[in-house]
Design a protein around this motif. Structure first.
Motif, PDB file in Angstrom:
ATOM      1  N   HIS A  94      -2.512  18.669   6.293  1.00 50.56           N
ATOM      2  CA  HIS A  94      -2.208  17.569   5.380  1.00 50.56           C
ATOM      3  C   HIS A  94      -3.443  17.260   4.535  1.00 50.56           C
ATOM      4  O   HIS A  94      -4.572  17.300   5.047  1.00 50.56           O
ATOM      5  N   ILE A  95      -3.226  16.933   3.262  1.00 54.28           N
ATOM      6  CA  ILE A  95      -4.294  16.499   2.368  1.00 54.28           C
ATOM      7  C   ILE A  95      -3.983  15.085   1.900  1.00 54.28           C
ATOM      8  O   ILE A  95      -2.863  14.791   1.466  1.00 54.28           O
ATOM      9  N   VAL A  96      -4.975  14.187   2.003  1.00 53.32           N
ATOM     10  CA  VAL A  96      -4.822  12.780   1.593  1.00 53.32           C
ATOM     11  C   VAL A  96      -5.936  12.401   0.627  1.00 53.32           C
ATOM     12  O   VAL A  96      -7.104  12.559   0.959  1.00 53.32           O
ATOM     13  N   PRO A  97      -5.541  11.867  -0.554  1.00 54.43           N
ATOM     14  CA  PRO A  97      -4.174  11.866  -1.100  1.00 54.43           C
ATOM     15  C   PRO A  97      -3.832  13.231  -1.684  1.00 54.43           C
ATOM     16  O   PRO A  97      -4.711  14.072  -1.883  1.00 54.43           O
ATOM     17  N   ALA A  98      -2.546  13.453  -1.963  1.00 51.53           N
ATOM     18  CA  ALA A  98      -2.101  14.732  -2.520  1.00 51.53           C
ATOM     19  C   ALA A  98      -2.740  14.978  -3.893  1.00 51.53           C
ATOM     20  O   ALA A  98      -2.938  14.052  -4.671  1.00 51.53           O
TER      21      ALA A  98
ATOM     22  N   PHE B 116       0.868  -1.194   0.000  1.00 49.40           N
ATOM     23  CA  PHE B 116       0.000   0.000   0.000  1.00 49.40           C
ATOM     24  C   PHE B 116       0.889   1.224   0.000  1.00 49.40           C
ATOM     25  O   PHE B 116       1.901   1.263   0.693  1.00 49.40           O
ATOM     26  N   ILE B 117       0.481   2.234  -0.773  1.00 51.60           N
ATOM     27  CA  ILE B 117       1.235   3.488  -0.800  1.00 51.60           C
ATOM     28  C   ILE B 117       0.276   4.661  -0.968  1.00 51.60           C
ATOM     29  O   ILE B 117      -0.699   4.588  -1.727  1.00 51.60           O
ATOM     30  N   ASN B 118       0.520   5.708  -0.205  1.00 50.00           N
ATOM     31  CA  ASN B 118      -0.262   6.944  -0.276  1.00 50.00           C
ATOM     32  C   ASN B 118       0.687   8.129  -0.279  1.00 50.00           C
ATOM     33  O   ASN B 118       1.733   8.100   0.365  1.00 50.00           O
ATOM     34  N   ILE B 119       0.324   9.182  -0.982  1.00 51.57           N
ATOM     35  CA  ILE B 119       1.108  10.419  -1.003  1.00 51.57           C
ATOM     36  C   ILE B 119       0.280  11.513  -0.349  1.00 51.57           C
ATOM     37  O   ILE B 119      -0.873  11.738  -0.723  1.00 51.57           O
ATOM     38  N   THR B 120       0.865  12.164   0.648  1.00 48.09           N
ATOM     39  CA  THR B 120       0.193  13.212   1.407  1.00 48.09           C
ATOM     40  C   THR B 120       0.814  14.571   1.092  1.00 48.09           C
ATOM     41  O   THR B 120       2.040  14.709   1.074  1.00 48.09           O
ATOM     42  N   GLU B 121      -0.027  15.548   0.842  1.00 47.50           N
ATOM     43  CA  GLU B 121       0.450  16.922   0.607  1.00 47.50           C
ATOM     44  C   GLU B 121       0.498  17.659   1.936  1.00 47.50           C
ATOM     45  O   GLU B 121      -0.459  17.632   2.715  1.00 47.50           O
TER      46      GLU B 121
ATOM     47  N   ILE C 199      -2.563  11.362  10.169  1.00 48.39           N
ATOM     48  CA  ILE C 199      -2.550  10.977   8.753  1.00 48.39           C
ATOM     49  C   ILE C 199      -3.174   9.600   8.578  1.00 48.39           C
ATOM     50  O   ILE C 199      -3.849   9.337   7.571  1.00 48.39           O
ATOM     51  N   PHE C 200      -2.983   8.714   9.565  1.00 50.37           N
ATOM     52  CA  PHE C 200      -3.602   7.390   9.448  1.00 50.37           C
ATOM     53  C   PHE C 200      -5.123   7.493   9.440  1.00 50.37           C
ATOM     54  O   PHE C 200      -5.817   6.685   8.815  1.00 50.37           O
ATOM     55  N   GLU C 201      -5.685   8.506  10.129  1.00 53.03           N
ATOM     56  CA  GLU C 201      -7.124   8.751  10.080  1.00 53.03           C
ATOM     57  C   GLU C 201      -7.534   9.229   8.693  1.00 53.03           C
ATOM     58  O   GLU C 201      -8.560   8.797   8.148  1.00 53.03           O
ATOM     59  N   LEU C 202      -6.746  10.126   8.118  1.00 50.20           N
ATOM     60  CA  LEU C 202      -7.058  10.641   6.779  1.00 50.20           C
ATOM     61  C   LEU C 202      -7.049   9.505   5.762  1.00 50.20           C
ATOM     62  O   LEU C 202      -7.879   9.474   4.849  1.00 50.20           O
ATOM     63  N   ILE C 203      -6.102   8.591   5.904  1.00 47.46           N
ATOM     64  CA  ILE C 203      -6.047   7.444   4.997  1.00 47.46           C
ATOM     65  C   ILE C 203      -7.326   6.623   5.118  1.00 47.46           C
ATOM     66  O   ILE C 203      -7.915   6.202   4.114  1.00 47.46           O
ATOM     67  N   GLN C 204      -7.771   6.405   6.340  1.00 42.78           N
ATOM     68  CA  GLN C 204      -9.006   5.629   6.527  1.00 42.78           C
ATOM     69  C   GLN C 204     -10.202   6.341   5.889  1.00 42.78           C
ATOM     70  O   GLN C 204     -11.014   5.709   5.209  1.00 42.78           O
ATOM     71  N   TYR C 205     -10.319   7.648   6.086  1.00 44.98           N
ATOM     72  CA  TYR C 205     -11.436   8.394   5.511  1.00 44.98           C
ATOM     73  C   TYR C 205     -11.387   8.410   3.983  1.00 44.98           C
ATOM     74  O   TYR C 205     -12.419   8.314   3.317  1.00 44.98           O
ATOM     75  N   SER C 206     -10.194   8.528   3.421  1.00 41.69           N
ATOM     76  CA  SER C 206     -10.059   8.668   1.975  1.00 41.69           C
ATOM     77  C   SER C 206     -10.110   7.337   1.237  1.00 41.69           C
ATOM     78  O   SER C 206     -10.650   7.259   0.130  1.00 41.69           O
TER      79      SER C 206
END
Length: 405
Positions: A231-235, A213-218, A288-295
């Motif tokens: 932070h914005i997920v994903p960028a 798994f890979i995500n890019i965060t701005e 950021i782990f929360e943002l990943i879950q939401y996105s």
């Protein structure tokens, strides 16, 4: 779990799949006002200095006599080396101690970048003002302690005239984070040329040497600071840049030899070239782990835990929504009031927290611990995400009284 993490426990506390054993110092339990009864998934807590093997290895022997351990995870930077050692001793999945040393020391990471041709700024390990003066050329510098977290002790040097103040600020820095504990960090420093441009981070799960798994965060930082403001997920970036990040992250995993674990890697893009800034082998901070879950619509923490225990895990590689965390700005002074707090109750605000109470002092943001609060917004697209975020920022205001000197 090596090191107490309330945020990880909160994500898992309703999950009956886990029985968690926590090892940490008494000071950490005390400073978090930890209440074991709130977390039924906690089997037992043990007290030990997790940076000193003379203390934590005897405790590990106690745990081994009582429990069968399926997996080991670190909760924060200072737990990464210990978690790696414990995993090796138990024969469980882990990043490995030698890799952990690289990823918990900024100088060791730079040396690895140099050896494996991972793009990075010009750097030097130093232990005096004189060595900084010898290193500086025509670009600003960044001076860092090699082992501190949360942007503590980082100084920017524009000219030779700034060196003395920067050295004093960085060399006297220590872990304060409201916990007031010395973790026995090495007093070592690295100086490197400043890289401008936009900041990003890459979050990756690595299983048996492969990125699954890979995500890019701005990222956004506070002005005149190195502390993250949002932070914005994903960028919101183009496919060309996504491919660059994925290729460099794959190269880093391959060359350093990461086999199992979670990576939170910070990069900057300047003049269309990416540079590695830092790399941590633990959960990303700032929710950021929360943002990943939401996105992405899967439980990132749960997938990581199951992966490290050698169990089957579920992930989604393509996001269905976008999310953002934003930290509030406030004028330093005594907090007198907070206007518009009711706006944080809107449905599109999925989480929020204010760290300061009325009457408390708000300091300039020099480390992550100085921030006053945050909120998280989720939307279907980037345009709506920006609109909703700006609406909250326009309506929630911190009223402070600036003290006269």
């Amino acid at each position: 779990m090596v090191g107490l993490s309330l945020s990880i426990l909160e994500k898992l506390k309703k999950d009956s799949d886990y029985e968690i054993i926590v090892m940490d110092s008494w000071e950490q339990y005390n400073n978090y006002s930890f209440d074991k009864k709130k977390y039924q998934i906690i089997q037992e807590t043990y007290i030990a200095d997790i940076t000193n093997p003379n203390y934590y290895l005897p405790v590990l022997n106690e745990i081994k006599e009582k429990y069968i351990i399926d997996g080991v995870i670190p909760s924060r930077d200072y737990a990464v080396r210990t978690a790696a050692i414990i995993a090796e001793k138990l024969g469980k999945k882990g990043i490995g101690f030698e890799k952990a040393k690289i990823l918990t020391n900024k100088y060791f990471l730079r040396k690895a970048c140099e050896e494996y041709s991972i793009p990075h700024p010009r750097f030097r390990q130093i232990d005096s003002e004189k060595e900084i003066a010898e290193f500086i050329k025509d670009k600003p510098l960044i001076l860092k302690p090699t082992r501190l977290q949360a942007s503590i002790g980082i100084s920017r040097i524009e000219t030779k005239e700034d060196i003395s103040d920067a050295w004093e600020r960085t060399s006297s820095a220590r872990e304060e984070s409201a916990k007031e504990i010395e973790f026995g960090q090495e007093k070592e420093y690295v100086v490197e040329e400043y890289v401008g441009g936009q900041e990003y981070s890459v979050e990756a799960l690595v299983d048996d040497g492969k990125i699954v798994f890979i995500n890019i965060t701005e990222k956004e930082i506070f002005e005149d600071s190195f502390v993250e403001k949002g932070h914005i997920v994903p960028a919101n970036i183009d496919e060309r840049l996504i491919e660059q990040f994925e290729n460099e992250e794959t190269n880093l995993v391959s060359k350093i030899g990461i086999t199992n674990g979670m990576l939170h890697t910070e990069w900057k893009v300047e003049n269309n070239k990416i540079y590695l800034i830092e790399c941590a082998a633990r959960m990303p901070g700032d929710y950021i782990f929360e943002l990943i879950q939401y996105s992405y619509d899967f439980n990132y923490v749960d997938a990581y835990m199951k992966m490290m225990c050698g169990k089957k895990y579920d992930i989604k590689r393509v996001n269905s929504r976008v999310s953002q965390i934003k930290y509030f700005e406030a004028v330093p002074g005594i907090l007198r009031d907070i206007d518009g707090i009711e706006n944080l109750l809107e449905d599109y605000v999925v989480d929020w927290c204010l760290y300061k109470n009325i009457g408390e002092e708000i300091k300039p943001v020099n480390s992550s611990w100085d921030r006053v609060g945050y909120f998280i917004v989720v939307a279907d697209d980037y345009e709506d995400l920006e609109r909703l975020t700006n609406k909250i920022l326009a309506n929630v205001k911190f009223i402070t009284q600036v003290e006269e000197k």
